[in-house]
Structures are given as C-alpha cells and as structure tokens.
Design a protein around this motif. Sequence first.
Motif, PDB file in Angstrom:
ATOM      1  N   SER A  77      11.310 -18.754  30.964  1.00 62.12           N
ATOM      2  CA  SER A  77      10.614 -18.039  32.037  1.00 62.12           C
ATOM      3  C   SER A  77      10.042 -19.008  33.063  1.00 62.12           C
ATOM      4  O   SER A  77      10.162 -18.797  34.278  1.00 62.12           O
ATOM      5  CB  SER A  77       9.500 -17.166  31.445  1.00 62.12           C
ATOM      6  OG  SER A  77      10.036 -16.156  30.606  1.00 62.12           O
ATOM      7  N   THR A  87      12.627 -20.571  35.197  1.00 60.66           N
ATOM      8  CA  THR A  87      13.115 -19.616  36.194  1.00 60.66           C
ATOM      9  C   THR A  87      12.209 -19.548  37.413  1.00 60.66           C
ATOM     10  O   THR A  87      12.690 -19.470  38.552  1.00 60.66           O
ATOM     11  CB  THR A  87      13.246 -18.222  35.553  1.00 60.66           C
ATOM     12  OG1 THR A  87      14.221 -18.273  34.503  1.00 60.66           O
ATOM     13  CG2 THR A  87      13.669 -17.172  36.581  1.00 60.66           C
ATOM     14  N   ASP A  96       8.183  -8.960  32.475  1.00 62.00           N
ATOM     15  CA  ASP A  96       9.641  -9.065  32.498  1.00 62.00           C
ATOM     16  C   ASP A  96      10.144  -9.310  33.923  1.00 62.00           C
ATOM     17  O   ASP A  96      11.338  -9.524  34.138  1.00 62.00           O
ATOM     18  CB  ASP A  96      10.310  -7.837  31.885  1.00 62.00           C
ATOM     19  CG  ASP A  96       9.858  -6.533  32.527  1.00 62.00           C
ATOM     20  OD1 ASP A  96       9.305  -6.561  33.653  1.00 62.00           O
ATOM     21  OD2 ASP A  96      10.062  -5.485  31.908  1.00 62.00           O
ATOM     22  N   GLU A  97       9.204  -9.280  34.870  1.00 60.12           N
ATOM     23  CA  GLU A  97       9.516  -9.610  36.269  1.00 60.12           C
ATOM     24  C   GLU A  97       8.332 -10.366  36.838  1.00 60.12           C
ATOM     25  O   GLU A  97       7.185  -9.981  36.648  1.00 60.12           O
ATOM     26  CB  GLU A  97       9.791  -8.349  37.082  1.00 60.12           C
ATOM     27  CG  GLU A  97      10.291  -8.595  38.494  1.00 60.12           C
ATOM     28  CD  GLU A  97       9.153  -8.833  39.500  1.00 60.12           C
ATOM     29  OE1 GLU A  97       9.402  -9.495  40.523  1.00 60.12           O
ATOM     30  OE2 GLU A  97       8.029  -8.357  39.238  1.00 60.12           O
ATOM     31  N   HIS A  99      11.668 -12.563  39.947  1.00 59.91           N
ATOM     32  CA  HIS A  99      12.559 -13.204  38.980  1.00 59.91           C
ATOM     33  C   HIS A  99      12.449 -12.500  37.632  1.00 59.91           C
ATOM     34  O   HIS A  99      11.369 -12.077  37.227  1.00 59.91           O
ATOM     35  CB  HIS A  99      12.187 -14.679  38.806  1.00 59.91           C
ATOM     36  CG  HIS A  99      12.294 -15.490  40.053  1.00 59.91           C
ATOM     37  ND1 HIS A  99      13.481 -16.010  40.509  1.00 59.91           N
ATOM     38  CD2 HIS A  99      11.356 -15.873  40.959  1.00 59.91           C
ATOM     39  CE1 HIS A  99      13.291 -16.678  41.621  1.00 59.91           C
ATOM     40  NE2 HIS A  99      11.998 -16.614  41.919  1.00 59.91           N
ATOM     41  N   GLN A 100      13.543 -12.408  36.919  1.00 60.83           N
ATOM     42  CA  GLN A 100      13.543 -11.822  35.590  1.00 60.83           C
ATOM     43  C   GLN A 100      13.027 -12.847  34.582  1.00 60.83           C
ATOM     44  O   GLN A 100      13.541 -13.963  34.499  1.00 60.83           O
ATOM     45  CB  GLN A 100      14.949 -11.376  35.197  1.00 60.83           C
ATOM     46  CG  GLN A 100      15.006 -10.658  33.864  1.00 60.83           C
ATOM     47  CD  GLN A 100      16.395 -10.140  33.534  1.00 60.83           C
ATOM     48  OE1 GLN A 100      17.310 -10.221  34.360  1.00 60.83           O
ATOM     49  NE2 GLN A 100      16.559  -9.624  32.329  1.00 60.83           N
ATOM     50  N   ASP A 152      10.585 -13.279  30.592  1.00 59.84           N
ATOM     51  CA  ASP A 152      10.189 -12.662  29.325  1.00 59.84           C
ATOM     52  C   ASP A 152       9.078 -13.528  28.746  1.00 59.84           C
ATOM     53  O   ASP A 152       9.326 -14.476  28.002  1.00 59.84           O
ATOM     54  CB  ASP A 152      11.382 -12.584  28.378  1.00 59.84           C
ATOM     55  CG  ASP A 152      11.043 -11.872  27.070  1.00 59.84           C
ATOM     56  OD1 ASP A 152       9.946 -11.287  26.977  1.00 59.84           O
ATOM     57  OD2 ASP A 152      11.875 -11.928  26.147  1.00 59.84           O
TER      58      ASP A 152
END
Length: 211
Positions: free
Chosen positions: A11, A14, A155-156, A160-161, A163
């Motif tokens: 995460s 990302t 989760d967002e 960006h996706q 977790d």
Amino acid sequence: MVADHTRVRGSYDTVAEEYLVRIGDELEHKPVDRALLWVVVAEAAGGVVADLGCGPGHVAGWLAGHGAEVVGIDLSPRMVELARREHPKAAFRTGDLLDLPAEDGEFAAAVALYSVIHLEPGELAPAFAEMRRVLRPGGFLLLSFHLGTEVRRLDEWWGHQVDVDFHFLQTDAVVAHLTAAGFAVEARLEREGLPEEAPTRRGYLLARRTD
C-alpha cells in the motif's frame, strides 16, 4: 517475531509519490511536532537518531537539517528510494519494526511518528522490545499515534487501490506496553488534529530506555 506486512508494504509503495507531494512538507504547519523533534535532537547529544517508519524522509530530513545524524527506516522500498533522493543528508534503510536493520544500542534516540498504527495489537510488545534493543541505555524515544479504539481499513487512498489498516490506540495501553518493554514514560501530550490533517485526536509519548 515473524510478521507478514505485505499489505502495508504494498500500500505504501503504491501511494509513495502522492504521499511525498501531500505530506512531505507537513512539518511546516506542525509547531508541536517541531518542538518535540528539537527535544529529540537535544537528547541525542550528538548520537545517531533513528526515524522508524520514516516514509519519504521528511522528518529525518528535518532532523538532519538541524544538526542530528539520522538513519531513517521504512517498510516500503519505494518510500526509502524517495527518501534517499529527497534528503541526502540522512541515511536510509529498508526494514520492519519487528526486525529492525540495526545493531544493539546503535541509536541515541528514536522517533516513531504514526508508524505503530499499522501493527496488529499483538505486535506492539515485540515492536517496542525491538525499539529498546536498538537504543543505547538511557536512549530517548518519541512516539505518536491516533487516539481511540477503532480500526480503519482503507481500500482506496488518494485515488490508488490499497489494503491497509490504521489502528487507533489508547495512551494508557501504549504506556503499559512501553513500560513492560523496558521504557520509562516521562511525558504525555494530546492534541486535536490540525486543519491540514485528518480529523483525529493525536497522542504523543516521550520515553526513555531504563537501563
């Protein structure tokens, strides 16, 4: 203790670039944080300071710019890459809070700002034991976290996706873990979130390795 922090690592990899843009200058509007970081510089007294969960290195960069020798450590390789690029006066390593890439007693002081919030409840005790291990006897620790009892799962994040879980913590429980790990808590501070921050109440602890 072996832990799987793949979700957290992925995460932050990302969102690393966006995080740098949005958070990289946050100390400019955080006078309380800056004041506490000055305490860390004074307590280190020329020794090395660890920034545990350093993200893109902005806190490590501030410390290095104010006279400290700093080693930033972060779980996310992308965050460490950005930190090295943005803050060349500090050193950076990739590592986990439960298995820090550092020698016993290597650091005179450490900061862990909002990094333990991604640990599961059962991971707090071993994380604080690791922090104690890498601090020299009498070493100083500044810790901060969001106050409460909830767990927020994202989760967002900024489009960006991801977790990742954010564990809010209660001060007395954190103090108990620190004490059991061999720290003496010397000061507590709480404050409301600033307009530029997420609307959460924040807790800070200043502690010292007892031997």
